[in-house]
Design a protein around this motif. Structure first.
Motif, PDB file in Angstrom:
ATOM      1  N   GLY A 439       0.830  -1.219   0.080  1.00  0.00           N
ATOM      2  CA  GLY A 439       0.078  -0.057  -0.019  1.00  0.00           C
ATOM      3  C   GLY A 439       0.848   1.226  -0.155  1.00  0.00           C
ATOM      4  N   THR A 440       1.985   1.245   0.794  1.00  0.00           N
ATOM      5  CA  THR A 440       2.929   2.578   0.853  1.00  0.00           C
ATOM      6  C   THR A 440       3.397   2.672  -0.479  1.00  0.00           C
ATOM      7  OG1 THR A 440       3.246   1.931   2.992  1.00  0.00           O
ATOM      8  CG2 THR A 440       4.727   3.578   2.038  1.00  0.00           C
ATOM      9  N   ARG A 441       3.925   1.471  -1.241  1.00  0.00           N
ATOM     10  CA  ARG A 441       4.333   1.589  -2.545  1.00  0.00           C
ATOM     11  C   ARG A 441       3.422   2.139  -3.525  1.00  0.00           C
ATOM     12  NH1 ARG A 441       8.618  -1.516  -3.889  1.00  0.00           N
ATOM     13  NH2 ARG A 441       9.659  -1.200  -5.942  1.00  0.00           N
ATOM     14  N   ILE A 442       2.204   1.760  -3.374  1.00  0.00           N
ATOM     15  CA  ILE A 442       1.117   2.248  -4.174  1.00  0.00           C
ATOM     16  C   ILE A 442       1.104   3.961  -4.082  1.00  0.00           C
ATOM     17  CG2 ILE A 442      -1.490   2.217  -4.727  1.00  0.00           C
ATOM     18  CD1 ILE A 442      -1.149  -0.650  -3.972  1.00  0.00           C
ATOM     19  N   GLY A 443       0.985   4.194  -2.754  1.00  0.00           N
ATOM     20  CA  GLY A 443       0.726   5.588  -2.257  1.00  0.00           C
ATOM     21  C   GLY A 443       1.885   6.681  -2.905  1.00  0.00           C
ATOM     22  N   ARG A 444       3.096   5.866  -2.919  1.00  0.00           N
ATOM     23  CA  ARG A 444       4.502   6.449  -3.246  1.00  0.00           C
ATOM     24  C   ARG A 444       4.134   6.857  -4.833  1.00  0.00           C
ATOM     25  NH1 ARG A 444       8.741   4.159  -6.722  1.00  0.00           N
ATOM     26  NH2 ARG A 444       8.913   2.545  -5.256  1.00  0.00           N
ATOM     27  N   PHE A 445       3.539   5.956  -5.623  1.00  0.00           N
ATOM     28  CA  PHE A 445       3.332   6.161  -7.050  1.00  0.00           C
ATOM     29  C   PHE A 445       2.398   7.138  -7.340  1.00  0.00           C
ATOM     30  CE2 PHE A 445       4.241   1.213  -8.021  1.00  0.00           C
ATOM     31  CZ  PHE A 445       5.576   1.380  -8.296  1.00  0.00           C
ATOM     32  N   LEU A 446       1.302   7.250  -6.560  1.00  0.00           N
ATOM     33  CA  LEU A 446       0.153   8.123  -6.692  1.00  0.00           C
ATOM     34  C   LEU A 446       0.711   9.436  -6.475  1.00  0.00           C
ATOM     35  CD1 LEU A 446      -2.804   6.256  -5.089  1.00  0.00           C
ATOM     36  CD2 LEU A 446      -2.170   6.953  -7.413  1.00  0.00           C
ATOM     37  N   LEU A 447       1.705   9.781  -5.334  1.00  0.00           N
ATOM     38  CA  LEU A 447       2.002  10.995  -5.053  1.00  0.00           C
ATOM     39  C   LEU A 447       3.134  11.407  -5.901  1.00  0.00           C
ATOM     40  CD1 LEU A 447       1.857  13.168  -2.425  1.00  0.00           C
ATOM     41  CD2 LEU A 447       3.926  12.027  -1.553  1.00  0.00           C
ATOM     42  N   GLN A 448       4.044  10.491  -6.728  1.00  0.00           N
ATOM     43  CA  GLN A 448       4.965  11.095  -7.521  1.00  0.00           C
ATOM     44  C   GLN A 448       4.066  11.415  -8.825  1.00  0.00           C
ATOM     45  OE1 GLN A 448       7.974   7.395  -6.775  1.00  0.00           O
ATOM     46  NE2 GLN A 448       9.015   8.890  -7.898  1.00  0.00           N
ATOM     47  N   GLU A 449       3.116  10.674  -8.907  1.00  0.00           N
ATOM     48  CA  GLU A 449       2.168  11.174 -10.338  1.00  0.00           C
ATOM     49  C   GLU A 449       1.542  12.426 -10.170  1.00  0.00           C
ATOM     50  OE1 GLU A 449      -1.968   9.438 -11.777  1.00  0.00           O
ATOM     51  OE2 GLU A 449      -0.289   7.996 -11.923  1.00  0.00           O
ATOM     52  N   PHE A 450       1.350  12.707  -8.915  1.00  0.00           N
ATOM     53  CA  PHE A 450       0.753  14.218  -8.596  1.00  0.00           C
ATOM     54  C   PHE A 450       1.852  15.004  -8.784  1.00  0.00           C
ATOM     55  CE2 PHE A 450      -3.389  12.460  -6.829  1.00  0.00           C
ATOM     56  CZ  PHE A 450      -4.270  13.676  -7.247  1.00  0.00           C
ATOM     57  N   GLY A 451       2.832  14.841  -7.972  1.00  0.00           N
ATOM     58  CA  GLY A 451       3.980  15.893  -7.953  1.00  0.00           C
ATOM     59  C   GLY A 451       4.772  15.861  -9.307  1.00  0.00           C
ATOM     60  N   GLY A 452       4.843  14.978 -10.240  1.00  0.00           N
ATOM     61  CA  GLY A 452       5.238  15.028 -11.309  1.00  0.00           C
ATOM     62  C   GLY A 452       4.325  16.108 -12.292  1.00  0.00           C
ATOM     63  N   ARG A 453       3.336  16.529 -11.838  1.00  0.00           N
ATOM     64  CA  ARG A 453       2.480  17.395 -12.733  1.00  0.00           C
ATOM     65  C   ARG A 453       3.100  18.858 -12.350  1.00  0.00           C
ATOM     66  NH1 ARG A 453      -3.507  14.921 -11.782  1.00  0.00           N
ATOM     67  NH2 ARG A 453      -3.087  12.873 -12.987  1.00  0.00           N
ATOM     68  N   ARG A 460       9.360  10.473 -12.037  1.00  0.00           N
ATOM     69  CA  ARG A 460      10.468   9.406 -12.336  1.00  0.00           C
ATOM     70  C   ARG A 460      10.309   8.417 -11.321  1.00  0.00           C
ATOM     71  NH1 ARG A 460      15.655  12.156 -13.551  1.00  0.00           N
ATOM     72  NH2 ARG A 460      16.233   9.722 -13.188  1.00  0.00           N
ATOM     73  N   THR A 461       9.816   7.283 -11.344  1.00  0.00           N
ATOM     74  CA  THR A 461      10.017   6.240 -10.238  1.00  0.00           C
ATOM     75  C   THR A 461      11.377   5.479 -10.261  1.00  0.00           C
ATOM     76  OG1 THR A 461       9.310   4.565 -11.820  1.00  0.00           O
ATOM     77  CG2 THR A 461       7.626   5.576 -10.441  1.00  0.00           C
ATOM     78  N   ASP A 462      12.327   5.833 -11.035  1.00  0.00           N
ATOM     79  CA  ASP A 462      13.730   5.604 -10.907  1.00  0.00           C
ATOM     80  C   ASP A 462      14.557   6.421 -10.342  1.00  0.00           C
ATOM     81  OD1 ASP A 462      13.658   7.059 -13.171  1.00  0.00           O
ATOM     82  OD2 ASP A 462      14.942   5.936 -14.369  1.00  0.00           O
ATOM     83  N   TRP A 463      14.159   7.730 -10.058  1.00  0.00           N
ATOM     84  CA  TRP A 463      14.927   8.863  -9.120  1.00  0.00           C
ATOM     85  C   TRP A 463      14.846   8.574  -7.687  1.00  0.00           C
ATOM     86  CZ3 TRP A 463      13.333  14.081  -7.620  1.00  0.00           C
ATOM     87  CH2 TRP A 463      14.328  15.060  -7.346  1.00  0.00           C
ATOM     88  N   GLY A 466      13.298  11.506  -5.389  1.00  0.00           N
ATOM     89  CA  GLY A 466      11.797  11.540  -5.402  1.00  0.00           C
ATOM     90  C   GLY A 466      11.007  10.328  -5.038  1.00  0.00           C
ATOM     91  N   THR A 467      11.548   8.866  -5.159  1.00  0.00           N
ATOM     92  CA  THR A 467      11.124   7.875  -4.507  1.00  0.00           C
ATOM     93  C   THR A 467      11.301   7.880  -2.913  1.00  0.00           C
ATOM     94  OG1 THR A 467      11.619   6.607  -6.505  1.00  0.00           O
ATOM     95  CG2 THR A 467      11.290   5.313  -4.715  1.00  0.00           C
ATOM     96  N   LEU A 468      12.139   8.405  -2.465  1.00  0.00           N
ATOM     97  CA  LEU A 468      12.426   7.867  -1.039  1.00  0.00           C
ATOM     98  C   LEU A 468      11.576   9.290  -0.391  1.00  0.00           C
ATOM     99  CD1 LEU A 468      14.087   6.520   0.940  1.00  0.00           C
ATOM    100  CD2 LEU A 468      15.709   8.316   0.993  1.00  0.00           C
ATOM    101  N   GLY A 469      11.514  10.419  -0.736  1.00  0.00           N
ATOM    102  CA  GLY A 469      10.778  11.470  -0.346  1.00  0.00           C
ATOM    103  C   GLY A 469       9.454  11.216  -0.091  1.00  0.00           C
ATOM    104  N   SER A 470       8.988  10.679  -1.333  1.00  0.00           N
ATOM    105  CA  SER A 470       7.453  10.465  -1.510  1.00  0.00           C
ATOM    106  C   SER A 470       7.200   9.314  -0.508  1.00  0.00           C
ATOM    107  CB  SER A 470       7.060  10.102  -2.822  1.00  0.00           C
ATOM    108  OG  SER A 470       7.331  10.927  -3.871  1.00  0.00           O
TER     109      SER A 470
END
Length: 606
Positions: A439-453, A460-463, A466-470
């Motif tokens: 669930g936390t991994r999914i939340g990280r994806f969503l937060l990065q998706e929002f932040g990327g806008r 970028r999920t390979d950065w 950004g991954t750690l901060g989210s």
């Protein structure tokens, strides 16, 4: 009532649902096609997109969705008696939960592994996409808190239990490297070693707890919360093959094996359900969950019947790992039915306890004294398990006691009560932690998706920054609710959040079916949508009115902030759900009346 008269008919109904209803949906609505290239192959990066064999992925998916909900929810719902929860578990999982999970797995696979929020944005409206994203983030955080609270209450001050859970982490890392790097494809070897070590951890956990280093594993509630947060940050940022997938796969053997053994134990012993079919608390006033059976039994049962969180797992991780489309049916629909079995067995186990003992475990000593009840078998049970189990609300401990009681009642198991209890605690905690890290991994994806806008590198999920901060933002958010809350305040909030997400997912699903011109089958998702919407919106309003707002303005200043946060969080989720309902209705009506065109499969599934 004897347990055998419940479990046998329930299992028969689930088998019939999988054999016929899921086959009908797969043929008529999904039209599965193994010649199509799935996102796991098309976008294979060996980190997030990774083709995975059917049974390993079934293990990962089941472990990710089957957290505390099907274990704890039915146990807490036993306050209302065994009948209300049992009826909703069997009916809900066949007609709503399994449909919901498998639909979103199919929808995401057909749309290149995109998330639920992103699909809502493109196929409903930009407003629906943004609103769904906000709702999902809120709901996900609260869901993680509700699940994590059960782990904290079960592991606190128990060296034996904490040690056994700790061992599963390095064990999963070794298995991940073995199966995917050192000897790719050697799943059987890794499985044999992993399962053996896991069981040895339970057996020798007692020796470790009683040794000179035993105090290392005696953690307070806050220390368990902190340790769980650190683990989750690592699990949610490392590649899926390294920790997430092997740990989920390993735990699935224990989960499914334990449930199967528990089903056999229930059938052999055929225990009498000590709880009534309908308790005196069906009209409200219960000591475990506040509120009446309608609508609170639905938000209390939560995941065992239908869970919006599962839609996030289906679109967040599992859809990126599907090898071929025919795997969708057993993984999406089948895994949810197995979770339903978990919930059914959990409610049987809880209601087989003497009601006085049940309330002594699931309430604080102060609350239990107001009930005017006296414990019956609990002193002897505590002596046999070697732990103080009274005053440990949350459902996990009472379920572990009930499971240990059933297992130790089997031939030759009479002197193993303590081992069975701690095995059950590990079983529950592994269930829950796997869901939390997914669930936390999914939340990280969503937060990065929002932040990327706002700033493209964040998407970028390979950065790593950004991954750690989210991930840290998501973890700190759910850890706050665990740190400050308790079962009575967090679980109803979790239940509403979880079911509101199911409302959002089913509403968007209804529009997707209409968008591609398959209106004749829209009832498959529309009827569950109507039912879950009515029960959850009612429960959300009552939660604010009767539970959280009184905390915010009451005489106890220490819970004012908690009351305001819970009230505001519930209100935001309710508003988001209503917006989604309005937007999906508007889009669906536009297509049905011809004002907007039906999308071709190519346009919709791009």
């Amino acid at each position: 009532m004897r347990a055998l008269y419940i479990i046998v008919p329930a299992l028969c109904i689930l088998v019939i649902a999988y054999r016929y209803y899921s086959a009908f949906i797969a043929a008529k609505l999904w039209v599965l096609d193994d010649t199509r290239v799935t996102p796991a192959h098309a976008k294979n990066d060996r980190a997030n997109y990774f083709p995975t064999t059917r049974w390993v992925l079934f293990g990962h998916h089941f472990a990710a969705i089957a957290g505390a909900g099907p274990l704890v929810g039915p146990v807490l719902a036993a306050q209302f008696g065994y009948a209300p929860g049992l009826i909703w578990l069997v009916g809900g999982v066949c007609l709503a939960g399994a449909v919901h999970d498998s639909f979103w797995l199919w929808a995401s696979v057909r749309r290149n592994g995109r998330s639920l929020a992103d699909i809502a944005r493109t196929e409903v409206s930009p407003i629906a996409g943004v609103t769904a994203g906000i709702a999902i983030l809120f709901i996900l955080v609260i869901a993680m808190a509700g699940l994590g609270l059960a782990v904290v209450n079960a592991l606190a001050d128990s060296a034996w239990a904490t040690f056994t859970i700790f061992i599963t982490i390095p064990l999963a890392l070794v298995m991940g490297f073995y199966m995917f790097r050192w000897r790719p494809g050697a799943t059987k070897e890794a499985t044999i070693v992993g399962v053996t070590v896991m069981f040895l951890a339970v057996v020798y956990g007692r020796n470790v707890a009683e040794s000179a280093i035993g105090h290392w594993f005696v953690l307070s509630h806050h220390q368990v919360t902190f340790a769980m947060a650190l683990y989750t940050i690592a699990a949610a940022t490392l590649p899926v093959w390294m920790l997430l997938t092997p740990r989920a796969y390993l735990s699935t053997f224990m989960k499914i094996g334990t449930i199967a053994f528990l089903v056999v134990g229930v059938m052999v012993l055929n225990p009498e359900l000590k709880a009534p079919a309908f308790s005196s608390f069906i009209s409200g006033g219960g000591p475990v969950i506040p509120g009446a059976v309608f609508p609170f039994v639905f938000i209390t049962i939560a995941c065992g019947a239908i869970s919006g969180f599962h839609g996030l797992v289906s679109t967040g991780t599992t859809s990126k790992m599907i090898d071929k489309e025919s795997d969708i049916r057993p993984i999406g629909y089948g895994a949810m039915l197995v979770e339903g079995v978990v919930g059914i067995v959990a409610i049987i186990t809880a209601t087989a306890l003497n009601p006085s003992d049940y309330y002594a475990i699931n309430t604080t000593p102060e609350v239990f004294r107001t009930l005017g009840l006296a414990v019956v078998n609990l002193p002897e049970l505590q002596r046999e398990v070697g732990e103080i189990v009274t005053g440990r609300p949350g459902g996990a401990v009472s379920l572990a006691v009930g499971m240990a009681q059933i297992f130790s009642g089997l031939p030759g198991m009479g002197k193993l009560m303590a081992y069975w209890y701690h095995f059950a605690i590990m079983f529950e905690a592994v269930f829950i932690l796997t869901t939390i890290d997914s669930g936390t991994r999914i939340g990280r994806f969503l937060l990065q998706e929002f932040g990327g806008r706002l700033w493209k590198p964040l998407a970028r999920t390979d950065w790593l920054p950004g991954t750690l901060g989210s991930t840290i933002v998501i973890v700190l958010s759910w850890a706050y609710f665990i740190w400050t809350g308790n079962v009575s305040s967090v679980w109803p909030l979790f239940g509403v959040a979880n079911q509101l997400l199911a409302v959002v997912a089913l509403a968007v699903a209804t529009t997707l079916v209409i968008n591609i011109g398959r209106q004749r089958y829209v009832w498959i998702v529309f009827l569950p949508l109507c039912f879950v919407t009515i029960t959850t919106l009612t429960a959300g309003v009552l939660n604010i009115k009767d539970n959280y707002w009184p905390m915010a303005v009451g005489p106890d200043a220490s819970v004012h902030l908690q009351g305001y946060v819970n009230s505001l969080s519930t209100a935001i989720m309710l508003v988001c759900a209503v917006i989604i309902l309005v937007e999906t209705s508007r889009r669906s009506l536009s297509v049905l009346t011809g004002r907007m065109p039906i999308l071709s499969l190519t346009e919709s599934e791009a």
